[in-house]
Design a protein around this motif. Structure first.
Motif, PDB file in Angstrom:
ATOM      1  N   GLU A 296      35.793  50.741  30.393  1.00 39.44           N
ATOM      2  CA  GLU A 296      36.030  51.582  31.576  1.00 39.44           C
ATOM      3  C   GLU A 296      36.921  52.965  31.063  1.00 39.44           C
TER       4      GLU A 296
ATOM      5  N   PRO B  35      32.783  47.960  42.802  1.00 35.51           N
ATOM      6  CA  PRO B  35      33.708  48.557  41.745  1.00 35.51           C
ATOM      7  C   PRO B  35      34.022  50.053  42.143  1.00 35.51           C
TER       8      PRO B  35
ATOM      9  N   GLY C  78      37.210  42.912  41.538  1.00 36.06           N
ATOM     10  CA  GLY C  78      35.928  44.065  41.143  1.00 36.06           C
ATOM     11  C   GLY C  78      36.560  45.370  41.718  1.00 36.06           C
TER      12      GLY C  78
ATOM     13  N   ASP D 183      39.804  43.961  37.836  1.00 33.58           N
ATOM     14  CA  ASP D 183      38.611  44.672  37.958  1.00 33.58           C
ATOM     15  C   ASP D 183      37.316  43.998  37.445  1.00 33.58           C
ATOM     16  N   LYS D 184      37.398  43.191  36.281  1.00 32.36           N
ATOM     17  CA  LYS D 184      36.279  42.773  35.499  1.00 32.36           C
ATOM     18  C   LYS D 184      36.048  41.378  35.685  1.00 32.36           C
TER      19      LYS D 184
ATOM     20  N   TYR E 186      27.047  45.726  34.986  1.00 29.51           N
ATOM     21  CA  TYR E 186      27.751  44.380  35.705  1.00 29.51           C
ATOM     22  C   TYR E 186      26.775  43.198  35.457  1.00 29.51           C
TER      23      TYR E 186
END
Length: 701
Positions: free
Chosen positions: A306, A481, A513, A522-523, A602
């Motif tokens: 990212e 996201p 997310g 986030d992931k 994703y």
């Protein structure tokens, strides 16, 4: 006038607000776009003189053009990628000294002198897209019809690059939509050459968009790289104005995505490139004389990389600034590095590099509270990571900086709209006023962190709510996201307050997310969208009910758009025990129909992970007959028929699957509408959605 009508007339209270705020490189001027008032959709070009502390309008579309011709197709596409619905001047570009600006208007090219106020129109060979002055101010490059051209000071208009079947100087769909790289060429510091992208879409699948309400018009054909399909071929070339040509060499087969590019005054171009699945990338320096490249940094993550907007870039001392993650020794941070050395403290979640202030970096970041974004000053010395916070009031703050001038745009829960403060040499010297309309009321959301995962949430009650009175719940959601709903800015809750005043407790939840907390947060959705996201939504809703006993969880509706539309449909299909009706706007229903970079980041490649795609597909879920008749929940589907991002086929296929399984639903096709549903359409839908939700929820708990 009630909220829906007022919001439609004022574009949600944004007409008249400053945007595209930019500081000239020497810090002497602040340049921005703003319309004349709360119902004027046409933005003009303004400049604020830092020394004089005054502003003036430089270029007003109403005086430059008697009529507003149709925008070139490439300009319309660029505005769609930018989610820009304002009219008039859409963008501008400065020369290296910040004394000249170039901008397109109705496909025509204009140049403004920021010192004298003179505005001139330049003759061009065709409709203009993305004009940019060279750093010396002598020439303007622009794109027309997929070709890259240059206008010299004497008015000579020359073709620099162009050929049939490809485009030069424009970002491809994936670059703009998914990597937010909205440009496709970069001037050299001396103004003698241009680094430009050549985009070949010949192998990208062709899709055809047709608005059935216009049967006399031919379909529009677009190149759409859906998941698993072939992407556009993007190559880079350094073109000299005297005809020289150098190809830029990197391993394009391994690293096909061009994520970012920059060309600084001190050094040559820097690029960030990624593998197709985005788990590995490179920051590479380009020798503009030979096209050869050298790797400066590697970017790696087993889930996905990212990049931080504003990177990579050269610092004044030649080091390369890179954004990345610190995921070892107990850290879980999003940081900045200079030649591999950490320069931001690991307690910051860095979101963007916003400029340079007297040699230091200015960044936007969150510090512990994801609903807030603050502005920090980061010294670039070798003394270790340090940061000075420049904003104190709780809220959402953005910045632009250059020279010794800093402009901070702030939104808070205590005030409506945005305020822009101009700071020079550390002293507040003025501001850029907003001419936008004031919203009719002040929402007061209660922001909470719930569950053991500390999921951010917000609740808005009717303004006349009496404690102890049970309320039906409306979940207003996105959940995907890159976007947050739970933000400490009043504007983000304005529409939700209108919904609350119709008799609901309105809830927003930022599940795992969404950004702002930590890379691990986030992931967590990697390869498991639906389970993690919907699980967090359900858990957080139940956690909120423990803190807010007036939430009636026996009457829960949900509404969302785009990713939020997918989540709304997923909620009622998979958890009808929790959600009782859904408004489903422009949803991604089959992930094999969405674009490569987003989806594969994703979920992986469809050929490698068909079970993952099937598990996250609304089509397959909707096609399953309900276990019990009571599990069928009302759904209202809404989609723009000329949406080129999430095409209308998504909703049409969902409707067919629902019908085949005997699941009743309603559908509103929006003729002529894109993914933005601009022109007040979204606000005009509010009362229809309200009627649907009131009819669909149980009468009582």
């Amino acid at each position: 006038m009630d909220y829906p009508e007022l919001a439609a007339r004022t574009r949600r209270f944004s007409y008249g607000a400053p945007r595209a705020v930019t500081v000239s490189p020497d810090g002497a001027r602040v340049i921005f776009l703003r319309s004349s008032g709360p119902e004027d959709p046409s933005d003009a070009l303004w400049v604020y003189d830092v020394a004089a502390r005054t502003e003036r309008c430089l270029a007003d579309p109403a005086t430059l053009l008697r009529d507003q011709p149709d925008l070139p197709a490439a300009e319309r596409a660029l505005r769609e990628r930018l989610r820009l619905s304002a009219g008039g001047i859409g963008s501008f570009a400065l020369d290296g000294a910040g004394v000249l600006a170039a901008f397109p208007l109705g496909g025509r090219l204009f140049k403004a002198d920021l010192l004298t106020g003179d505005v001139t129109e330049l003759e061009t060979s065709g409709p203009v897209v993305d004009p940019r002055l060279d750093p010396t101010g002598r020439r303007i490059a622009y794109v027309t019809g997929g070709t890259l051209r240059v206008v010299d000071a004497d008015g000579t208009d020359s073709l620099l690059a162009g050929e049939d079947g490809v485009t030069w100087g424009l970002a491809e769909f994936i670059g703009a939509e998914e990597f937010h790289r909205f440009r496709g060429y970069w001037w050299s510091p001396d103004g003698r050459s241009i680094l430009t992208a050549r985009v070949d879409e010949s192998r990208v699948p062709r899709w055809h968009l047709q608005d059935p309400s216009q049967p006399d018009q031919a379909p529009t054909t677009i190149a759409y790289p859906h998941a698993g399909a072939t992407n556009a071929k993007v190559t880079l070339h350094v073109l000299d104005l005297d005809g020289g040509w150098v190809d830029v060499h990197w391993d394009r087969e391994t690293y096909p995505y061009l994520v970012a590019a920059a060309w600084s005054e001190q050094n040559g171009p820097l690029l960030a490139v990624l593998r197709r699945l985005q788990q590995h990338g490179l920051v590479i320096a380009v020798d503009p004389r030979t096209g050869e490249t050298q790797v400066h940094a590697e970017l790696a993550d087993p889930r996905w990389v990212e990049p931080v907007p504003g990177t990579p870039a050269h610092l004044a001392d030649g080091r390369v600034l890179v954004g990345g993650e610190l995921g070892h020794d107990g850290y879980d941070a999003r940081c900045l590095f200079a030649d591999g050395s950490l320069i931001t403290p690991p307690n910051l979640y860095v979101r963007r590099v916003a400029g340079r202030l007297d040699g230091d970096l200015v960044v936007e970041a969150s510090e512990g509270e994801p609903s807030e974004q603050h502005v920090f000053r980061i010294p670039v010395s070798h003394s270790g990571p340090r940061a000075t916070r420049l904003t104190t009031e709780p809220g959402w703050h953005q910045a632009q900086a250059a020279g010794r001038t800093l402009v901070i745009g702030s939104q808070t829960l205590e005030a409506g709209g945005s305020t822009y403060t101009v700071i020079h040499n550390g002293e507040t010297i003025g501001g850029i006023p907003s001419l936008a309309a004031a919203p009719p009321y002040a929402p007061r959301p209660a922001l909470e962190r719930v569950t053991d995962r500390r999921v951010p949430t917000g609740v808005v009650y009717p303004r006349n709510h009496v404690d102890g009175r049970k309320l039906p719940v409306l979940v207003a959601i996105y959940g995907g996201p890159g976007h947050q709903e739970v933000v400490a800015a009043r504007a983000r809750w304005q529409e939700k307050q209108w919904w609350a005043d119709q008799g609901f407790a309105v809830v927003s939840i930022d599940n795992r997310g969404t950004p702002g907390i930590a890379p691990s947060f986030d992931k967590a959705i990697h390869r498991r969208f639906s389970d993690v996201i919907l699980g967090d939504q359900v858990d957080a809703l139940q956690g909120l009910a423990g803190k807010h006993p007036d939430l009636d969880l026996n009457r829960v509706g949900i509404r969302g758009w785009s990713f939020g539309g997918w989540l709304s449909a997923l909620a009622v299909l998979r958890r009808p025990d929790v959600y009782h009706c859904a408004v489903v706007g422009a949803p991604v229903t089959d992930w094999t129909l969405y674009d490569t970079a987003y989806t594969e980041r994703y979920l992986g490649l469809p050929a490698d992970a068909p079970d993952v795609y099937a598990h996250n597909s609304l089509i397959e879920l909707a096609a399953e007959p309900p276990v019990r008749p009571d599990d069928v929940r009302p759904m209202l589907l809404v989609h723009g028929l000329v949406d080129d991002n999430v095409v209308a086929a998504h909703t049409l296929r969902l409707s067919a699957a629902l019908l085949g399984a005997g699941r009743p639903h309603s559908m509103i096709p929006l003729t002529g509408a894109t993914h933005m549903a601009a022109g007040g359409l979204a606000e005009k839908l509010l009362r229809i959605e309200l009627d649907f939700i009131r009819r669909s929820l149980p009468l009582s708990g």
